[in-house]
Scaffold this active site. Structure first.
Site, mmCIF file in Angstrom:
data_model
loop_
_atom_site.group_PDB
_atom_site.id
_atom_site.type_symbol
_atom_site.label_atom_id
_atom_site.label_comp_id
_atom_site.label_asym_id
_atom_site.label_seq_id
_atom_site.Cartn_x
_atom_site.Cartn_y
_atom_site.Cartn_z
ATOM 1 C CD GLU A 133 4.633 -49.495 -12.831
ATOM 2 O OE1 GLU A 133 4.200 -49.331 -11.677
ATOM 3 O OE2 GLU A 133 5.814 -49.305 -13.149
ATOM 4 C CE LYS A 150 2.892 -49.786 -8.805
ATOM 5 N NZ LYS A 150 3.432 -48.422 -8.705
ATOM 6 C CB SER A 169 12.027 -41.669 -17.327
ATOM 7 O OG SER A 169 12.035 -42.995 -16.852
ATOM 8 N NE ARG A 208 7.322 -47.022 -19.189
ATOM 9 C CZ ARG A 208 8.023 -46.483 -18.189
ATOM 10 N NH1 ARG A 208 8.626 -45.326 -18.350
ATOM 11 N NH2 ARG A 208 8.100 -47.093 -17.034
ATOM 12 C CD GLU A 228 4.307 -44.748 -10.060
ATOM 13 O OE1 GLU A 228 4.870 -45.294 -11.025
ATOM 14 O OE2 GLU A 228 3.133 -45.004 -9.744
ATOM 15 N N GLY A 229 8.792 -46.248 -9.494
ATOM 16 C CA GLY A 229 10.205 -46.575 -9.589
ATOM 17 C C GLY A 229 10.471 -47.997 -9.134
ATOM 18 N NE ARG A 247 11.005 -50.484 -18.388
ATOM 19 C CZ ARG A 247 10.145 -50.122 -17.456
ATOM 20 N NH1 ARG A 247 10.556 -49.491 -16.388
ATOM 21 N NH2 ARG A 247 8.863 -50.397 -17.588
ATOM 22 C CE LYS A 302 3.375 -54.626 -9.416
ATOM 23 N NZ LYS A 302 3.121 -54.087 -10.778
ATOM 24 C CG ASN A 312 4.728 -45.951 -15.333
ATOM 25 O OD1 ASN A 312 5.212 -46.047 -14.222
ATOM 26 N ND2 ASN A 312 4.744 -46.956 -16.209
#
Length: 543
Positions: A213, A378, A220, A197, A436-437, A519, A432, A215
């Site tokens: 970013e 990253k 998810s 993603r 992740e998350g 989102r 950063k 992923n």
């Protein structure tokens, strides 16, 4: 300020999976306005729901509207009666269609399916998004899929690019150790599966689509995001005339279907009809229904059995057979789909690391393999943004130009000039770490403080971070649903485009754009992430 309206028996309680951390119980926010809710079919949604009069309701700040369609998408202008009707219908739809997560107030909601259910946080109405930038993001997905695969094959590039990070970041170091062992034994991944993603924001100043970013592990919400798009299309088909919105402008979202197809095709390529697909999950997972959608579709549409195991369970039950097959609990594993293993918290002991190495040594198709996992760090994102680096992996100049066009400014902290600029103007940058998350990034004055602390220490700790240009997206009027309450606020959104990639040796079997995730979060919140509690699920309304 925002205003919250709730269906409630009395006062509002936080029975959601996660709360908006941006609220932080701030005294500047109004108390939620709660209305009596009678749990029987006692009224039609078209009847008066005994709403409080507008004189008793908190007001919403005026929004500075900039686009030509600004009035159309000023969702705060709609009558509260209409919004409550839509909210009620949406909550019913979410409950009937499985747009659900576990309720964190119920202890077993993260382990026992069907216990402690609450609707997933979602936006009541879809987010306006320019069709030209939507098309741009969709066209980039196959290019990023191919890029990930090409970079994953260059072990020297991955090891060298992450060498400084390895010295100061234990988690990345352990991943690199596994990768190094695979290089030493010349482990080949003939079948390579990626469910990716790529996340973007629209920069208000430049009107550019910029990548946040990429992923490559545990991308998810393929299950739930497709439901939100269906929900919004359903809402607009019923209320579209009242809202002035067309359900046909919400793109269909096939993310769940595409992910399932990719997993099923990888299982077919493995060519062992008795083998199963194994989901690697966290011990407690309140977002389990997003995962179960994929499992159920695999069983019902492709007759493929799936199992769910934690890393610790793989260590306890797993074994590597002489032919390279991974067996867990006596079952041969064809495909390993990681929905855990992306954060240090998933590795509390050596047991989990043994499991990760065992799986990597096996012949099972890994989604992702250790090399795909590392491509999503990253630091690699920052390295790929350097001049002439993409040319190392791709030949087509037009495709390289398209990828580079979406790159935001990315820098290493060993660049003293950019570090100085970030200290002087920290509001223009984001720090950063290799995590992740949501909830890990550093913003504002904390950027200056962290940089000064690192410089004073004089260590190599700066290698654990990268600096990124801070993006300032357009703010819009949104209505956010959590725990049966709708909350008017100003919000910003992030578009994620899913990609599915499957290759067996030299044959590309699948390279698709595979649906999307929108989102939306309150504009005062720096961090993102639905599972981390900062955002709600949304969908796109093409403008």
């Amino acid at each position: 300020m925002g205003v919250s309206l709730c269906f409630s028996n009395s006062t509002t309680h936080d029975h959601t999976l996660h709360s908006f951390s941006s609220y932080r119980s701030s005294p500047s926010l109004p108390k939620s306005l709660c209305f009596p809710f009678y749990p029987k079919p006692l009224f039609s949604l078209n009847l008066n729901l005994n709403l409080m009069s507008k004189s008793n309701c908190a007001t919403v700040d005026d929004l500075t509207l900039t686009s030509s369609n600004s009035l159309l998408f000023d969702y705060h202008r709609f009558d509260d009666q209409l919004l409550r009707n839509i909210a009620y219908d949406s909550l019913v739809w979410a409950s009937l269609h499985g747009l659900l997560v576990g309720d964190k107030s119920v202890q077993s909601s993260g382990t026992v399916p069907g216990v402690g259910l609450v609707h997933a946080p979602f936006a009541l109405l879809p987010n306006p998004f320019p069709e030209s930038h939507w098309s741009q993001a969709c066209q980039l997905a196959p290019l990023f899929n191919e890029l990930v695969d090409r970079v994953s094959l260059d072990g020297k590039f991955l090891q060298e690019s992450l060498s400084r990070t390895k010295q100061v970041d234990e988690f990345t170091s352990r991943l690199l150790d596994i990768h190094s062992k695979m290089l030493e034994i010349n482990k080949k991944e003939d079948i390579r599966l990626g469910l990716h993603r790529s996340d973007y924001m629209l920069d208000e100043q430049t009107k550019s689509l910029l990548q946040i970013e990429l992923n490559t592990i545990s991308s998810s919400f393929a299950g739930l995001s497709s439901l939100v798009s269906e929900l919004h299309r359903s809402t607009l088909s019923h209320y579209g005339k009242s809202l002035g919105l067309d359900s046909g402008r919400v793109p269909a979202n096939n993310s769940a279907d595409q992910f399932v197809e990719a997993l099923a095709k990888a299982w077919i390529e493995y060519n062992n009809p008795r083998a199963v697909i194994m989901f690697i999950v966290q011990a407690e997972e309140r977002n389990m229904y997003d995962q179960h959608f994929l499992s159920v579709y695999l069983r019902e549409r492709h007759h493929i059995t799936t199992i769910r195991k934690t890393l610790a369970e793989v260590d306890e039950e797993g074994e590597l057979l002489p032919d390279g097959t991974l067996a867990v609990g006596g079952q041969a594993i064809a495909v390993i789909y990681f929905r855990a293993g992306y954060t240090p918290a998933d590795f509390p002991s050596e047991s989990e690391w043994r499991a990760r190495l065992l799986m990597e040594q096996s012949s099972a198709v890994k989604c992702p393999s250790i090399s795909y996992h590392l491509v999503g760090t990253k630091k690699i994102q920052q390295e790929l943004a350097k001049p002439n680096v993409l040319e190392r992996f791709l030949e087509n100049k037009d495709e390289i130009a398209k990828l580079r066009e979406c790159f935001a400014g990315l820098w290493s902290l060993d660049d003293s000039d950019i570090a100085r600029k970030a200290i002087e103007r920290p509001e223009l940058y984001v720090m950063k770490p290799q995590r992740e998350g949501g909830g890990n990034n550093i913003y504002g004055d904390a950027v200056r403080e962290t940089l000064q602390k690192l410089q004073k220490a004089g260590s190599q700790e700066d290698a654990a971070y990268i600096l990124m240009q801070r993006i300032f997206p357009t703010t819009s009027a949104a209505i956010l649903m959590r725990n049966g309450c709708w909350h008017k606020d100003h919000a910003i959104s992030e578009l994620g485009i899913y990609g599915a990639y499957l290759r067996n040796k030299d044959k590309v079997i699948m390279n698709n754009r595979s649906g999307y995730l929108m989102r939306t979060k309150i504009s005062s919140s720096d961090e993102g992430g639905v599972a981390a509690g900062f955002a709600v699920l949304d969908s796109v309304y093409l403008t």
